[in-house]
Scaffold this motif. Structure first.
Motif, short mmCIF file in Angstrom:
data_model
loop_
_atom_site.label_atom_id
_atom_site.label_comp_id
_atom_site.label_asym_id
_atom_site.label_seq_id
_atom_site.Cartn_x
_atom_site.Cartn_y
_atom_site.Cartn_z
N ILE A 112 46.73 39.98 45.94
CA ILE A 112 47.41 39.21 44.90
C ILE A 112 46.88 37.78 44.87
O ILE A 112 46.57 37.22 43.80
CB ILE A 112 48.93 39.23 45.12
CG1 ILE A 112 49.44 40.67 45.02
CG2 ILE A 112 49.64 38.33 44.11
CD1 ILE A 112 50.92 40.80 45.31
N LEU A 113 46.79 37.16 46.04
CA LEU A 113 46.29 35.79 46.11
C LEU A 113 44.85 35.70 45.62
O LEU A 113 44.50 34.79 44.87
CB LEU A 113 46.38 35.28 47.55
CG LEU A 113 45.72 33.93 47.84
CD1 LEU A 113 46.35 32.84 46.99
CD2 LEU A 113 45.82 33.59 49.31
N ALA A 114 44.02 36.66 46.04
CA ALA A 114 42.60 36.61 45.69
C ALA A 114 42.40 36.62 44.18
O ALA A 114 41.51 35.95 43.66
CB ALA A 114 41.87 37.79 46.33
N GLU A 115 43.23 37.37 43.46
CA GLU A 115 43.08 37.44 42.00
C GLU A 115 43.41 36.11 41.33
O GLU A 115 42.85 35.78 40.30
CB GLU A 115 43.99 38.54 41.45
CG GLU A 115 43.44 39.94 41.61
CD GLU A 115 42.13 40.13 40.88
OE1 GLU A 115 42.13 40.12 39.64
OE2 GLU A 115 41.09 40.27 41.56
N SER B 233 39.82 31.88 37.65
CA SER B 233 40.20 32.75 38.76
C SER B 233 39.52 34.10 38.58
O SER B 233 38.93 34.39 37.52
CB SER B 233 41.72 32.92 38.81
OG SER B 233 42.16 33.63 37.65
N ASP B 234 39.62 34.94 39.60
CA ASP B 234 39.06 36.28 39.47
C ASP B 234 39.77 37.05 38.37
O ASP B 234 39.14 37.86 37.66
CB ASP B 234 39.19 37.03 40.80
CG ASP B 234 38.08 36.65 41.78
OD1 ASP B 234 37.36 35.68 41.49
OD2 ASP B 234 37.95 37.33 42.82
N ALA B 235 41.08 36.82 38.22
CA ALA B 235 41.81 37.49 37.14
C ALA B 235 41.27 37.09 35.78
O ALA B 235 41.12 37.93 34.88
CB ALA B 235 43.31 37.16 37.24
N ASP B 236 40.95 35.79 35.62
CA ASP B 236 40.36 35.33 34.36
C ASP B 236 39.02 36.00 34.10
O ASP B 236 38.73 36.46 32.99
CB ASP B 236 40.16 33.81 34.39
CG ASP B 236 41.47 33.05 34.50
OD1 ASP B 236 42.49 33.55 33.98
OD2 ASP B 236 41.46 31.96 35.11
N LEU B 237 38.20 36.08 35.15
CA LEU B 237 36.87 36.67 35.00
C LEU B 237 36.96 38.16 34.70
O LEU B 237 36.20 38.67 33.87
CB LEU B 237 36.05 36.43 36.27
CG LEU B 237 35.67 34.97 36.55
CD1 LEU B 237 35.02 34.84 37.92
CD2 LEU B 237 34.73 34.43 35.48
N ARG B 238 37.89 38.86 35.35
CA ARG B 238 38.05 40.29 35.07
C ARG B 238 38.44 40.52 33.61
O ARG B 238 37.93 41.43 32.95
CB ARG B 238 39.11 40.89 35.99
CG ARG B 238 38.67 41.09 37.43
CD ARG B 238 39.76 41.78 38.24
NE ARG B 238 39.47 41.75 39.65
CZ ARG B 238 38.69 42.63 40.28
NH1 ARG B 238 38.14 43.61 39.57
NH2 ARG B 238 38.47 42.53 41.57
N GLU C 15 37.76 38.63 31.07
CA GLU C 15 36.62 38.35 30.19
C GLU C 15 35.56 39.45 30.30
O GLU C 15 34.91 39.78 29.30
CB GLU C 15 36.04 36.99 30.55
CG GLU C 15 36.99 35.84 30.20
CD GLU C 15 36.44 34.49 30.60
OE1 GLU C 15 35.30 34.42 31.08
OE2 GLU C 15 37.17 33.49 30.44
N LEU C 16 35.38 40.00 31.50
CA LEU C 16 34.44 41.11 31.64
C LEU C 16 34.92 42.32 30.85
O LEU C 16 34.12 43.01 30.20
CB LEU C 16 34.27 41.47 33.12
CG LEU C 16 33.57 40.44 34.01
CD1 LEU C 16 33.59 40.90 35.47
CD2 LEU C 16 32.14 40.19 33.56
N SER C 17 36.22 42.58 30.89
CA SER C 17 36.76 43.70 30.11
C SER C 17 36.59 43.46 28.62
O SER C 17 36.27 44.38 27.86
CB SER C 17 38.25 43.88 30.44
OG SER C 17 38.43 44.24 31.81
N ALA C 18 36.79 42.20 28.19
CA ALA C 18 36.64 41.88 26.77
C ALA C 18 35.20 42.08 26.31
O ALA C 18 34.95 42.35 25.13
CB ALA C 18 37.08 40.44 26.51
N ARG C 19 34.26 41.97 27.22
CA ARG C 19 32.84 42.19 26.89
C ARG C 19 32.48 43.68 26.90
O ARG C 19 31.33 44.03 26.64
CB ARG C 19 31.95 41.45 27.87
CG ARG C 19 32.02 39.93 27.77
CD ARG C 19 31.24 39.30 28.92
NE ARG C 19 31.30 37.85 28.88
CZ ARG C 19 30.37 37.06 28.35
NH1 ARG C 19 29.30 37.62 27.79
NH2 ARG C 19 30.49 35.76 28.35
N GLY C 20 33.45 44.53 27.24
CA GLY C 20 33.19 45.96 27.26
C GLY C 20 32.60 46.47 28.56
O GLY C 20 32.12 47.61 28.63
N ILE C 21 32.62 45.66 29.62
CA ILE C 21 32.09 46.07 30.91
C ILE C 21 33.15 46.90 31.63
O ILE C 21 34.29 46.45 31.80
CB ILE C 21 31.69 44.85 31.76
CG1 ILE C 21 30.58 44.07 31.03
CG2 ILE C 21 31.23 45.26 33.15
CD1 ILE C 21 30.19 42.78 31.71
#
Length: 632
Positions: free
Chosen positions: A177-180, A247-252, A254-260
């Protein structure tokens, strides 16, 4: 609800009970930084104390109210020192957050209001909430082992004997949880200000660079070291500043929004946190280029290498600040102006032989503003299409207005037999400029060569116009001496000069306009192109009206349209001189006058001399033309 609980637990693990506020008497900027820290804490921690309109933790809820009450007093105290007059009442924004907390509204509303208040404080003081230079991985690892491993564990698991004795326990950076929720900017803030009520004390002995080295190391602890292979093809471009505030949650997300696909996220996050943040793999945002160049320039200054400092400053402006101007204007107009004016002032100070301390202070200010601008862009995401179109059209208007009228005046000066020549040249110039700009972008042409291209072509256009003027006057003089009636039309050589002037002026100005809109057009191409096309249509209509209205008078070089052409050479000449100064090919001696970029007026001795000479020639030509008419 799960997301809120995760954010609340992350806040407790990372920040403990509550962050301490500033002591009265500290510098306003330090207090502002601490306010940003506190508001970020409230945005993340409030969800752990209220749910469905009811208090779930009285202790946490009371701490939220106490923190915001103290924050209001701090904001009131530092308000007169705000750098931005348009920042508004800082305290009032925090009062609004407190009212929402008192009303026990949903956590997302409080988080949104707290982040808005935080952004207003950061904007008011232009806080550089990002590392001023690229973090050092080895230094960060060494700092962690020296200062953090005793409590948080050598690998970040908080599994040491010291950790077991602390209440509340230190953060386990491998907790899912913290890592995200972890972002380098949050870690740096906690290291800078500490957490009251816990063993986390402020690490005031660490420099800003050390804190950021440490923060990036902590943010990457729970990611495995990526392999030695090449960069993954599906890895998006992120600048170091974007990685600092996400954060990692932000990056995840954005990666999902790019279709990854989700199964690729872990590998890509490891690549971003453990490699891209430290090396040359990070995206070369124009402001990143500017900040790196300014950092090199400051180092060169300290070592007495003035030539290298001048070259670094030129790179910062040509490849960074100028290219990013359009994007920065979508966030804050005054900031874009201050970046341009600051770079101009520094170039002039270098040329004037200012002291090292003065130059270093100026570069530090410019570096701070560039860092704040890049952070603001990283947080804002893409600007609205309408705003992008507005900014790009205004930049295109600024660059092309003088040239459009210049070309219209050329058409009026030339006879009806030469007018078609001007129209053909103008159209060819626009196509040529577009082709050259595309080649420059695809070939990553350096800002030095782009600026030199525009300056050189405008200078050649002025020379061609001077040739047309001379040929026109010579032909008129022959007609007067032979008592022939003055008639329209230039000689063949005059028409060739008009053609060259129209072609070169159109190319230089159009290339400058496309270059000015480079940063914003790459970000949101359709909106930017729409704004530029709309501007071109307006300018074309205006140029046609000017040419039509002056056609009847366009029979002699001394006619009003000819004077207009000479006057419009003034801003073009200013742009040409400024371009050569930017490239370091002409000296720069500043004058205590305001800058008017739209008119090509830079307060420099060299620019003013050239423009004054052109005005003098225009007046002399007008007087000579009147005498010739009187002789008839």
């Amino acid at each position: 609800m799960a997301a809120v609980s995760a954010a609340a637990m992350a806040a407790v693990l990372l920040l403990g009970e509550r962050p301490a506020l500033a002591d009265p008497g500290e510098p306003a900027e330090v207090e502002a930084r601490r306010l940003v820290h506190v508001l970020g804490y409230v945005a993340m921690d409030y969800g752990g104390s209220v749910a469905n309109g009811a208090v779930t933790s009285v202790i946490e809820y009371d701490e939220q109210l106490a923190l915001l009450g103290e924050a209001i007093h701090v904001a009131t105290r530092i308000q007169p020192s705000a750098l931005e007059s348009g920042a508004g009442d800082l305290a009032q924004g925090i009062v609004g957050v407190r009212e929402l907390v008192e009303a026990k509204v949903a956590a997302d509303r409080v988080a949104l209001a707290a982040r808005g208040a935080r952004d207003r404080v950061a904007s008011a003081f232009r806080l550089a909430e990002a590392p001023l230079s690229r973090p050092d991985a080895e230094r960060g690892a060494a700092l962690y082992q020296e200062n953090c491993a005793t409590c948080h564990g050598p690998t970040g698991h908080a599994d040491t004997r010291r950790a077991a004795s602390l209440v509340p326990p230190p953060a386990n950076f491998h907790d899912a949880i913290l890592a995200e929720q972890l972002a380098p900017i949050g870690v740096e803030s906690a290291v800078r200000f500490g957490v009251s009520g816990t063993a986390m004390v402020p690490f005031t002995f660490l420099s800003a660079r050390d804190r950021w080295d440490l923060a990036f190391h902590v943010a990457g602890l729970h990611h495995p070291e990526p392999g030695e292979g090449p960069r993954p093809l599906d890895l998006p471009d992120y600048s170091m500043v974007e990685l600092a505030v996400r954060s990692d949650a932000d990056l995840r997300a954005e990666l999902s929004a790019r279709g990854i696909p989700a199964e690729r996220h872990a590998a890509l996050l490891a690549e971003l946190r453990r490699r891209v943040a430290y090396g040359g793999e990070a995206a070369s945002h124009p402001l990143s280029i500017a900040r790196a160049a300014l950092d090199r320039g400051r180092a060169a200054l300290r070592e007495g290498r003035l030539v290298d400092a001048r070259e670094a400053l030129s790179t910062a402006q040509l490849d960074g600040i100028d290219v990013a101007e359009a994007s920065v204007r979508t966030v804050k107009e005054a900031l874009a102006d201050d970046l341009g004016d600051g770079a101009f002032a520094l170039r002039a100070a270098l040329a004037a032989g200012a002291t090292t301390d003065t130059l270093d202070a100026g570069m530090a200010t410019l570096l701070r503003d560039a860092t704040y601008a890049e952070v603001a862009l990283a947080r804002s995401g893409r600007a609205e299409g309408r705003l992008v179109a507005q900014v790009s059209s205004r930049l295109a208007l600024r660059e092309l207005a003088a040239a459009a009228l210049f070309l219209a005046a050329l058409a009026a000066v030339a006879s009806s037999r030469s007018r078609r020549v001007v129209h053909v040249a103008s159209g060819a110039a626009l196509l040529l400029a577009l082709a050259a700009w595309v080649a420059a972008v695809l070939g990553h042409m350096a800002g030095f060569w782009r600026t030199l291209t525009a300056g050189a072509t405008i200078s050649l256009a002025l020379a061609a116009l001077a040739g047309a003027a001379a040929l026109g006057r010579r032909r008129g003089a022959r007609q007067v001496s032979s008592h022939e009636p003055l008639h329209g039309g230039l000689s063949r050589g005059g028409r060739a000069a008009v053609f060259a002037a129209a072609l070169l002026a159109g190319f230089g100005a159009a290339f400058s306009a496309l270059d000015a809109a480079l940063g914003v057009s790459l970000a949101v191409a359709p909106s930017a192109v729409a704004g530029v096309l709309f501007t071109l249509a307006l300018l074309a209509a205006g140029a046609a009206l000017v040419a039509r209205a002056s056609r009847a008078a366009a029979r002699r070089w001394a006619s009003p349209p000819a004077w207009l052409a000479c006057l419009l050479c003034v801003p073009l000449a200013g742009r040409a001189v400024a371009a050569f100064q930017l490239c370091g090919l002409l000296p720069l001696h500043r004058l205590p006058l305001p800058r008017f970029t739209a008119l090509g007026i830079d307060p420099a001795v060299e620019t003013c001399l050239v423009q004054a000479a052109l005005l003098g020639l225009a007046l002399a030509g007008a007087a000579r033309g009147r005498r010739a008419e009187g002789a008839c």
